[in-house]
Design a protein around this motif. Structure first.
Motif, mmCIF file in Angstrom:
data_model
loop_
_atom_site.group_PDB
_atom_site.id
_atom_site.type_symbol
_atom_site.label_atom_id
_atom_site.label_comp_id
_atom_site.label_asym_id
_atom_site.label_seq_id
_atom_site.Cartn_x
_atom_site.Cartn_y
_atom_site.Cartn_z
ATOM 1 N N THR A 136 0.845 -1.183 0.000
ATOM 2 C CA THR A 136 0.000 0.000 0.000
ATOM 3 C C THR A 136 0.888 1.242 0.000
ATOM 4 O OG1 THR A 136 -0.190 0.351 2.396
ATOM 5 C CG2 THR A 136 -1.752 -1.190 1.381
ATOM 6 N N PHE A 137 0.317 2.331 -0.465
ATOM 7 C CA PHE A 137 0.910 3.665 -0.369
ATOM 8 C C PHE A 137 -0.110 4.441 0.430
ATOM 9 C CE2 PHE A 137 1.479 7.868 -2.795
ATOM 10 C CZ PHE A 137 2.483 8.302 -1.963
ATOM 11 N N PHE B 152 -4.686 9.474 2.288
ATOM 12 C CA PHE B 152 -4.874 8.513 1.205
ATOM 13 C C PHE B 152 -4.392 7.135 1.636
ATOM 14 C CE2 PHE B 152 -0.791 10.624 0.312
ATOM 15 C CZ PHE B 152 0.060 9.542 0.254
ATOM 16 N N ASP B 153 -4.932 6.117 0.957
ATOM 17 C CA ASP B 153 -4.568 4.727 1.228
ATOM 18 C C ASP B 153 -4.948 3.920 -0.002
ATOM 19 O OD1 ASP B 153 -3.911 2.278 2.394
ATOM 20 O OD2 ASP B 153 -5.817 2.123 3.468
ATOM 21 N N VAL B 154 -3.946 3.548 -0.821
ATOM 22 C CA VAL B 154 -4.212 2.737 -2.004
ATOM 23 C C VAL B 154 -3.372 1.467 -1.940
ATOM 24 C CG1 VAL B 154 -4.856 4.659 -3.490
ATOM 25 C CG2 VAL B 154 -2.483 3.905 -3.442
ATOM 26 N N ARG B 155 -3.874 0.429 -2.540
ATOM 27 C CA ARG B 155 -3.177 -0.859 -2.583
ATOM 28 C C ARG B 155 -2.856 -1.183 -4.037
ATOM 29 N NH1 ARG B 155 -4.211 -6.494 0.201
ATOM 30 N NH2 ARG B 155 -3.410 -7.864 -1.419
ATOM 31 N N ALA B 156 -1.647 -1.707 -4.255
ATOM 32 C CA ALA B 156 -1.247 -2.146 -5.584
ATOM 33 C C ALA B 156 -0.693 -3.569 -5.476
ATOM 34 C CB ALA B 156 -0.194 -1.219 -6.187
ATOM 35 N N ASP B 157 -1.292 -4.469 -6.205
ATOM 36 C CA ASP B 157 -0.788 -5.836 -6.271
ATOM 37 C C ASP B 157 0.467 -5.865 -7.145
ATOM 38 O OD1 ASP B 157 -2.734 -7.032 -4.630
ATOM 39 O OD2 ASP B 157 -4.175 -7.027 -6.292
#
Length: 125
Positions: free
Chosen positions: A78-79, A86-91
Protein backbone atom coordinates in the motif's frame (compact mmCIF):
# COMPACT_ATOMS: atom_id res chain seq x y z
CA UNK A 1 -13.24 37.98 -72.66
CA UNK A 2 -10.72 40.73 -71.99
CA UNK A 3 -13.16 42.34 -69.59
CA UNK A 4 -13.44 39.11 -67.53
CA UNK A 5 -9.63 38.99 -67.21
CA UNK A 6 -9.51 42.58 -65.94
CA UNK A 7 -12.31 41.84 -63.46
CA UNK A 8 -10.50 38.77 -62.11
CA UNK A 9 -7.27 40.77 -61.79
CA UNK A 10 -9.08 43.59 -59.97
CA UNK A 11 -10.74 41.17 -57.54
CA UNK A 12 -7.38 39.44 -56.88
CA UNK A 13 -5.63 42.77 -56.21
CA UNK A 14 -8.46 43.92 -53.95
CA UNK A 15 -8.27 40.67 -51.96
CA UNK A 16 -4.49 40.95 -51.68
CA UNK A 17 -4.55 44.49 -50.33
CA UNK A 18 -7.63 43.96 -48.18
CA UNK A 19 -5.80 41.15 -46.35
CA UNK A 20 -2.76 43.31 -45.71
CA UNK A 21 -2.02 43.79 -42.04
CA UNK A 22 -1.01 46.67 -39.95
CA UNK A 23 2.45 47.14 -38.52
CA UNK A 24 1.51 45.53 -35.17
CA UNK A 25 3.24 42.19 -34.57
CA UNK A 26 1.00 39.19 -34.26
CA UNK A 27 0.62 37.77 -30.78
CA UNK A 28 -0.52 34.35 -29.75
CA UNK A 29 -1.81 33.08 -26.46
CA UNK A 30 -0.50 29.67 -25.47
CA UNK A 31 -3.10 26.95 -25.16
CA UNK A 32 -3.91 26.03 -21.55
CA UNK A 33 -2.06 22.72 -21.87
CA UNK A 34 1.12 24.64 -22.81
CA UNK A 35 1.01 26.79 -19.71
CA UNK A 36 2.94 25.26 -16.83
CA UNK A 37 1.04 25.14 -13.57
CA UNK A 38 3.56 25.81 -10.82
CA UNK A 39 1.04 24.74 -8.19
CA UNK A 40 0.99 21.09 -9.24
CA UNK A 41 3.41 18.25 -9.79
CA UNK A 42 3.41 14.66 -10.93
CA UNK A 43 5.74 12.12 -9.32
CA UNK A 44 6.48 8.42 -9.59
CA UNK A 45 6.96 6.11 -6.62
CA UNK A 46 7.73 2.40 -6.68
CA UNK A 47 7.53 -0.37 -4.12
CA UNK A 48 10.59 -2.54 -4.73
CA UNK A 49 10.98 -5.60 -2.50
CA UNK A 50 10.21 -4.06 0.91
CA UNK A 51 11.13 -0.40 0.40
CA UNK A 52 9.91 2.69 -1.42
CA UNK A 53 11.91 4.16 -4.28
CA UNK A 54 12.51 7.01 -3.81
CA UNK A 55 11.98 7.11 -0.05
CA UNK A 56 11.58 10.92 -0.08
CA UNK A 57 9.10 12.83 -2.27
CA UNK A 58 10.00 16.52 -2.57
CA UNK A 59 7.13 18.87 -3.44
CA UNK A 60 6.21 22.56 -3.32
CA UNK A 61 4.24 23.74 -0.29
CA UNK A 62 0.51 23.66 -0.97
CA UNK A 63 0.92 22.04 -4.41
CA UNK A 64 -1.57 19.57 -5.78
CA UNK A 65 0.52 16.42 -6.17
CA UNK A 66 -0.29 13.35 -8.25
CA UNK A 67 1.76 10.24 -7.50
CA UNK A 68 1.78 7.18 -9.72
CA UNK A 69 2.50 4.33 -7.32
CA UNK A 70 3.83 1.18 -9.02
CA UNK A 71 4.38 -2.14 -7.30
CA UNK A 72 7.56 -3.59 -8.80
CA UNK A 73 7.80 -6.22 -6.06
CA UNK A 74 6.38 -9.70 -5.65
CA UNK A 75 4.13 -8.89 -2.66
CA UNK A 76 1.11 -6.57 -2.46
CA UNK A 77 1.88 -3.11 -1.03
CA UNK A 78 0.00 0.00 0.00
CA UNK A 79 0.91 3.66 -0.37
CA UNK A 80 -0.76 5.24 2.63
CA UNK A 81 -0.62 8.43 4.66
CA UNK A 82 -2.84 9.35 7.58
CA UNK A 83 -1.40 12.91 7.44
CA UNK A 84 -2.32 13.41 3.79
CA UNK A 85 -5.47 11.30 3.72
CA UNK A 86 -4.87 8.51 1.21
CA UNK A 87 -4.57 4.73 1.23
CA UNK A 88 -4.21 2.74 -2.00
CA UNK A 89 -3.18 -0.86 -2.58
CA UNK A 90 -1.25 -2.15 -5.58
CA UNK A 91 -0.79 -5.84 -6.27
CA UNK A 92 2.47 -7.03 -7.90
CA UNK A 93 2.89 -5.43 -11.33
CA UNK A 94 0.00 -2.98 -10.81
CA UNK A 95 -0.07 0.82 -10.53
CA UNK A 96 -2.39 3.19 -8.73
CA UNK A 97 -2.65 6.98 -8.86
CA UNK A 98 -3.06 9.21 -5.80
CA UNK A 99 -3.68 12.97 -5.73
CA UNK A 100 -3.23 15.04 -2.57
CA UNK A 101 -2.46 18.58 -1.48
CA UNK A 102 1.02 19.04 -0.05
CA UNK A 103 1.26 20.53 3.42
CA UNK A 104 2.09 24.22 3.78
CA UNK A 105 4.92 23.44 6.22
CA UNK A 106 6.79 20.53 7.75
CA UNK A 107 7.01 16.97 6.50
CA UNK A 108 4.46 14.18 6.23
CA UNK A 109 5.03 10.47 6.46
CA UNK A 110 3.79 7.66 4.22
CA UNK A 111 4.01 3.92 4.71
CA UNK A 112 2.95 0.50 3.50
CA UNK A 113 0.21 -0.68 5.84
CA UNK A 114 1.05 -4.32 5.02
CA UNK A 115 4.77 -3.98 5.82
CA UNK A 116 5.43 -1.57 8.73
CA UNK A 117 9.15 -1.28 7.92
CA UNK A 118 8.31 0.41 4.60
CA UNK A 119 8.26 4.14 5.31
CA UNK A 120 8.92 7.38 3.46
CA UNK A 121 8.43 11.12 3.75
CA UNK A 122 6.95 14.00 1.79
CA UNK A 123 9.26 16.99 2.20
CA UNK A 124 8.87 20.57 1.00
CA UNK A 125 11.21 22.23 -1.47
Amino acid sequence: MRRAGVTILAVALLALFACGGDDEPATTTPAPEDQADAASSTLELAAVDFSFSPPVLTVAAGAEVTVTFTNDGESPHTFSSDDLGFDVRADPGASEEVTFTAPEEGTSEFQCNLHPQMKGTVELE
